[in-house]
Design a protein around this motif. Sequence first.
Motif, PDB file in Angstrom:
ATOM      1  N   ARG A 132       5.809   3.368  -2.472  1.00  8.93           N
ATOM      2  CA  ARG A 132       4.666   2.627  -2.256  1.00  8.93           C
ATOM      3  C   ARG A 132       4.069   1.724  -3.329  1.00  8.93           C
ATOM      4  O   ARG A 132       3.793   0.426  -3.023  1.00  8.93           O
ATOM      5  N   PRO A 166       7.676  -0.345   5.270  1.00  7.93           N
ATOM      6  CA  PRO A 166       7.167  -1.264   6.209  1.00  7.93           C
ATOM      7  C   PRO A 166       5.755  -1.626   6.257  1.00  7.93           C
ATOM      8  O   PRO A 166       5.384  -2.574   6.509  1.00  7.93           O
ATOM      9  N   GLY A 167       5.025  -0.478   6.078  1.00  6.90           N
ATOM     10  CA  GLY A 167       3.787  -0.707   6.439  1.00  6.90           C
ATOM     11  C   GLY A 167       2.901  -0.984   5.101  1.00  6.90           C
ATOM     12  O   GLY A 167       1.488  -0.809   5.292  1.00  6.90           O
ATOM     13  N   ASN A 169       0.469  -2.325   2.446  1.00  8.52           N
ATOM     14  CA  ASN A 169      -0.818  -3.220   2.417  1.00  8.52           C
ATOM     15  C   ASN A 169      -0.214  -4.619   1.829  1.00  8.52           C
ATOM     16  O   ASN A 169       0.357  -4.646   0.789  1.00  8.52           O
ATOM     17  N   GLU A 172       2.060  -7.898   5.811  1.00 10.19           N
ATOM     18  CA  GLU A 172       1.939  -9.023   6.997  1.00 10.19           C
ATOM     19  C   GLU A 172       1.254 -10.154   6.548  1.00 10.19           C
ATOM     20  O   GLU A 172       1.448 -11.266   7.192  1.00 10.19           O
ATOM     21  N   TRP A 207      13.440  -0.106  11.616  1.00  8.09           N
ATOM     22  CA  TRP A 207      12.846   1.215  11.819  1.00  8.09           C
ATOM     23  C   TRP A 207      13.458   2.219  12.150  1.00  8.09           C
ATOM     24  O   TRP A 207      13.502   3.308  11.787  1.00  8.09           O
ATOM     25  N   GLU A 229       4.810   5.183  14.034  1.00 11.98           N
ATOM     26  CA  GLU A 229       4.246   4.026  13.568  1.00 11.98           C
ATOM     27  C   GLU A 229       5.182   2.753  14.206  1.00 11.98           C
ATOM     28  O   GLU A 229       4.860   1.656  14.791  1.00 11.98           O
ATOM     29  N   ARG A 233       4.417  -0.123  16.795  1.00 11.71           N
ATOM     30  CA  ARG A 233       4.642  -1.415  16.755  1.00 11.71           C
ATOM     31  C   ARG A 233       5.704  -2.038  17.938  1.00 11.71           C
ATOM     32  O   ARG A 233       5.550  -3.383  18.215  1.00 11.71           O
TER      33      ARG A 233
END
Length: 254
Positions: A132, A166-167, A169, A172, A207, A229, A233
Motif C-alpha cells: 500500500r 489496483p485500488g 488511492n 484512477e 485481476w 473488488e 469493476r
Amino acid sequence: MMKNRVKVHLTQARQHAAEGNRDQALDSIRKALAADPGEILITEVLISMERADSNHNQHENDYSSDIAVQRSTAERNNTTDMDSKLEKIFSLSDEALVSGNDAKALAYLKKAVLLFPEEPEADRKLQQLKNRIRAGNLVKIGMKKLSEGDTVKAIAASRKAFDLLPGVNGLEELLSGIEEKEKKAGKPEKKPVIEGELTPENEAQLWADRIRTAVKDDNFEEAGKMVAEAVRRHPDDDLLGSFHSKLKRLGFVK
C-alpha cells in the motif's frame, strides 16, 4: 498432469465428504482450486457437498447441536486468549493508519512479525501495508512526473502501482490525468505500450492473475477480497465470475 492432480484432490474431497469430514473435504477442494481455479468439476463437488450438508442438518438432533456450539465457543475463547496480544498490535496499527501515520502503522506490524514469527496473518498484513505504501508513493511519483510533462514515466509509475495494489488511492486520478494529457497533446490514437496494457480487458486479466496467485499461495481471504473488488469493476468478465462463484462457495467472499 494438471487435470490428473485436480481429479485426485476432488476424489479425496468426495470421500471425506461422504465420511462426514467436511474440513478435510474443503482442504482437498482448496488444493484442487489452487491447481486449476477454472475446473468445472470443483463447482460440482461443492454443490454435492452443500446438498449433503443440507440433508445432514435436517436430521441433526438438539444434543449434537449443543455440543457443537459449546465446542465452537471454547475454541473461539482459546483463540482469543492466544492471540490477544497480536490482535492488540493489529488494532494499534489500524488506528495509526486511520490517523494517517503510515510509518507508525508499519512499525507496529514489524513488531508483530518479530513477536509472532509463526503467525502468517502478521506477515500478510505487513506485506499488504508495504504494498500500500509503495503503491501510494508510486502514484505520487506518477503525478509529479505528469506535472513535469513526462508522460512516459508517469505511465510507468502507474503500471507499477497497479501491480502492487489496483485500488490504491489516487491511481484512477493519475490515469485520468495521463489520458487527458494525451488528448491535449493531440495524440489520442498513439498511446504508449504500457498504457495500452491498462485496457478494461487486460485490467480484468491482471485481476485474475493476482487472484490466481493468492489462491496458489493459500491466501484465500485476500483472494476473496480481491475477487469481490474485481467483479465490481468488471461484472461481465466470465473468468472473474467463475473465481467469485467458487471462492464464495468456500466461504471466502462475503
